[in-house]
Design a protein around this motif. Structure first.
Motif, short mmCIF file in Angstrom:
data_model
loop_
_atom_site.label_atom_id
_atom_site.label_comp_id
_atom_site.label_asym_id
_atom_site.label_seq_id
_atom_site.Cartn_x
_atom_site.Cartn_y
_atom_site.Cartn_z
N LEU A 126 -33.91 15.35 -36.31
CA LEU A 126 -33.16 16.15 -35.13
C LEU A 126 -31.90 15.62 -34.64
O LEU A 126 -31.13 16.28 -34.02
CB LEU A 126 -34.60 16.11 -34.29
N LEU A 128 -30.12 13.19 -35.86
CA LEU A 128 -28.88 12.99 -36.78
C LEU A 128 -27.73 13.89 -36.55
O LEU A 128 -26.55 13.01 -36.41
CB LEU A 128 -29.41 12.97 -38.19
N PRO A 129 -27.77 15.21 -36.63
CA PRO A 129 -26.60 15.95 -36.33
C PRO A 129 -25.86 15.67 -35.02
O PRO A 129 -24.50 15.73 -34.91
CB PRO A 129 -27.01 17.38 -36.30
N TRP A 130 -26.76 15.37 -34.06
CA TRP A 130 -26.13 15.16 -32.74
C TRP A 130 -25.31 13.96 -32.68
O TRP A 130 -24.25 13.86 -32.29
CB TRP A 130 -27.32 15.24 -31.75
N TRP A 185 -24.21 23.65 -36.82
CA TRP A 185 -25.21 22.52 -37.43
C TRP A 185 -25.26 21.21 -36.74
O TRP A 185 -26.01 20.60 -36.24
CB TRP A 185 -24.76 21.85 -38.98
N LEU B 26 -36.42 21.60 -41.14
CA LEU B 26 -35.77 20.66 -40.14
C LEU B 26 -35.06 19.40 -40.89
O LEU B 26 -34.21 18.93 -40.51
CB LEU B 26 -36.69 20.24 -39.05
N GLY B 29 -32.61 20.13 -43.40
CA GLY B 29 -31.34 20.56 -42.81
C GLY B 29 -30.64 19.39 -42.05
O GLY B 29 -29.29 19.34 -42.06
N GLY B 30 -31.31 18.34 -41.65
CA GLY B 30 -30.87 17.52 -40.76
C GLY B 30 -30.21 16.15 -41.71
O GLY B 30 -29.31 15.74 -41.65
N PHE B 31 -31.26 16.17 -42.85
CA PHE B 31 -30.49 14.96 -43.62
C PHE B 31 -29.63 15.36 -44.89
O PHE B 31 -28.85 14.46 -45.10
CB PHE B 31 -31.80 14.28 -44.35
N VAL B 212 -22.98 5.95 -28.67
CA VAL B 212 -22.86 6.92 -29.71
C VAL B 212 -21.47 7.69 -29.24
O VAL B 212 -20.69 7.88 -30.07
CB VAL B 212 -23.90 7.61 -29.76
N VAL B 263 -26.73 6.04 -37.40
CA VAL B 263 -27.89 6.14 -37.89
C VAL B 263 -28.84 5.17 -37.67
O VAL B 263 -30.10 5.26 -37.49
CB VAL B 263 -27.58 6.51 -39.47
N ILE B 266 -30.27 5.30 -34.28
CA ILE B 266 -31.15 6.66 -33.86
C ILE B 266 -32.48 6.31 -34.69
O ILE B 266 -33.66 6.52 -34.01
CB ILE B 266 -30.60 7.86 -34.85
#
Lengths: 312, 284
Positions: A126, A128-130, A185, B26, B29-31, B212, B263, B266
């Motif tokens: 969730l 990562l794209p942000w 995205w 999710l 799509g995210g990775f 970030v 990354v 996060i």
């Protein structure tokens, strides 16, 4: 605490005791550094931009000097087809990408909301794209959309959805689709995070009670959860709209690789080119004021919403 | 924060299927884009030019990663980004904490007007600040220096840092500070010893946001620090492309390296971060 006599308005209150005055001073000193940084680095340059918008200042024509030209830059702007095009592109992308980020972001938040064994991985997916740098997002998606070697074309061909690879970045309509997909995205995460915050504030008992009363999950989502999410959705909507209007990095990276340039040029990119490539600082300032005005219009809606929200 | 310890629900098979489909979408799509970049970075040019696309690299070869560092001073870019991002985070937090405390706790004249002003500052388009800041920094002889990026990055992140911290400070009971002050500490002492430790999640959230933002910023870095050895990674990754050629495995490797810090942050802080963002974001 020593109080010096400085010619600065003291934050004054209807003071009842000595404690109030010293609290006012304390607040003043605590707020001072933030005010200095914001005014020095953001407000002062912004005011300079507004001032510059009334001057002719083009580095490539030093012989013309930098005379005051009044509203001439503004007149030029309203007759400038490239300004019209970039403003239309900007608003068009804003509508599509803000809408798209809600359509994707709300289901993302719902998927990430419930506890599960993969919760940690889901949260990283969730975020990562942000967190991904926008320039790199642009580069990555330009690669995914590559006509010859791009994986998106490969998947589409393998699934027999298209006969031959599509020229994503060099066909105007497809380039727009590619950029919208990329921005959606990147920005859906933000919507999902705000919505997730809203979801966590909704007591589970509410939906459980609805289900006891015979509501389906879909009904309880639309009748109970969605209305309670309204404040979060409004906050996400406003912040998304402002960043959508100002979008720069992703269109900038796409334009480097896309022959279908005109359709991808946003107002932010046009301002950048006017200032850095054409070195036309006066006119760039005028375009900047226009962009700021569009952002302010969105802000005004936000402030109004917050006031209305607070009073109800 | 609820959710983490919520009792497991009893779900029908259909609900479970929907939930797992959502989670799978999710996660993929995210990775996927980053995973694809990692795969690309391990391929050779020859493997890349096959059609249909070859999904997995033939041999695990780090040659592209070595070239990232040999063709451009990428280690230097990385060091520059790290320095600028860490220092702008420190500066922003040092300035935001007192301001947020004053707005959350003290009787400040025009408090709501000040908060509105803070929000308004977050609406300034960065591209509008480009030329005036460029001239200001040229006048101060700050171009191609760390402060040329640290100052704007700290200022640009300041509104969101203040709003996040105000939300956190407001959530701490006033009684705790009052008790500390009765015990003899000053207001600043109460902020330092009571409020700040209790709002550590908020400070961490704000710090991550600033880091970030600073790590990812492109436009000002592109325009202010134009000397090769003052470039940051977000600009550095764009330097591998030639006029007509895009050496994709090389660009992919550079993007992967440049993305590692965000990354990693996060992944380490995801739990606290989502809680912090959702708690701070909506109230502000």
């Amino acid at each position: 605490m020593t109080q010096k006599n400085i010619a600065v308005p003291v934050p004054r209150r209807k003071g009842r005791s000595k404690g109030d005055t010293s609290e006012g001073w304390l607040a003043f000193w605590l707020l001072m550094p933030a005010a200095l940084l914001l005014c020095g680095v953001l407000l002062f340059p912004m005011l300079t931009t507004i001032r510059d918008s009334f001057f002719f200042n083009k580095l490539t024509e030093p012989f013309n000097g930098q005379p005051f030209v009044g509203l001439k830059n503004y007149v030029q702007m309203f007759g400038d087809p490239r300004f019209g095009t970039s403003l239309r592109n900007t608003l068009f992308f804003a509508v599509l990408t803000v809408g798209g980020s809600f359509l994707v972001g709300i289901p993302m938040a719902l998927a990430a909301h419930n506890p599960s064994r993969v919760r940690g991985i889901a949260r990283v997916a969730l975020l990562l794209p942000w967190a991904m740098p926008p320039v790199m997002t642009g580069l990555i998606f330009a690669w995914l959309f590559n006509a010859q070697y791009g994986v998106f074309n490969d998947i589409l061909v393998r699934l027999h959805i298209v006969q031959a690879p599509l020229l994503w970045l060099s066909t105007p309509g497809l380039a727009v689709v590619a950029m919208v997909v990329t921005i959606v995205w990147k920005t859906s995460s933000f919507v999902a995070l705000i919505v997730l915050g809203g979801l966590q504030g909704i007591p589970r008992e509410l939906t459980e009670a609805a289900e006891v009363d015979g509501a389906t999950r879909v009904q309880s989502f639309f009748r109970i959860i969605l209305p309670l999410l309204a404040p979060s959705l409004a906050v996400a909507f406003i912040f998304r709209s402002i960043s959508a209007v100002q979008v720069f990095d992703i269109p900038y990276t796409f334009i480097q690789q896309a022959p279908a340039q005109g359709l991808l040029e946003t107002l932010g990119v046009y301002i950048y080119r006017t200032s850095i490539e054409f070195l036309d600082f006066g006119y760039a300032a005028t375009l900047s004021v226009a962009l700021f005005a569009v952002s302010l219009a969105v802000t005004a809606i936000y402030v109004r919403f917050v006031r209305d929200g607070a009073s109800t | 924060m609820s959710g983490e310890t919520a009792a497991p629900e009893r779900l029908s098979a259909g609900d479970k299927a929907v939930r797992w489909a959502g989670l799978t979408a999710l996660i993929i799509g995210g990775f996927f884009p980053l995973v694809w970049m990692i795969l690309t970075s391990l391929k050779t040019e020859a493997e890349l030019q096959k059609f249909p696309v070859q999904y997995l690299p033939g041999a695990l070869d780090a040659a592209n990663y070595a070239r990232v560092f040999s063709e451009q001073p990428f280690a230097r870019f990385f060091f520059n980004s790290m320095t600028v991002s860490l220092l702008s985070t420190l500066l922003c937090i040092a300035v935001a904490v007192p301001a947020a405390y004053a707005l959350a706790r003290l009787q400040v004249w025009g408090r709501s007007a000040l908060l509105t002003a803070v929000v308004a500052f977050s609406m300034f388009p960065v591209v509008s600040l480009l030329v005036p800041l460029f001239r200001l920094f040229r006048g101060l002889d700050l171009l191609n220096s760390y402060p040329a990026l640290i100052l704007p990055y700290a200022a640009l992140s300041l509104p969101v840092a203040i709003l996040t911290l105000v939300a956190f400070f407001s959530a701490i009971p006033r009684d705790l500070e009052a008790a500390a002050m009765i015990d003899g500490t000053s207001r600043v002492g109460a902020l330092w010893r009571v409020v700040l430790p209790l709002s550590a999640p908020g400070v961490v959230t704000a710090a991550l946001l600033i880091f970030v933002n600073s790590w990812n910023e492109f436009l000002l870095a592109l325009s202010f620090n134009t000397k090769l050895d003052m470039r940051t990674v977000s600009v550095g990754v764009t330097l591998y492309q030639g006029e007509f050629a895009f050496p994709w495995p090389l660009i992919a490797a550079a993007v992967v390296i440049a993305t590692i810090p965000v990354v990693a942050l996060i992944a380490i802080f995801q739990r606290r971060f989502v809680a912090g963002l959702t708690a701070g974001g909506v109230k502000a």
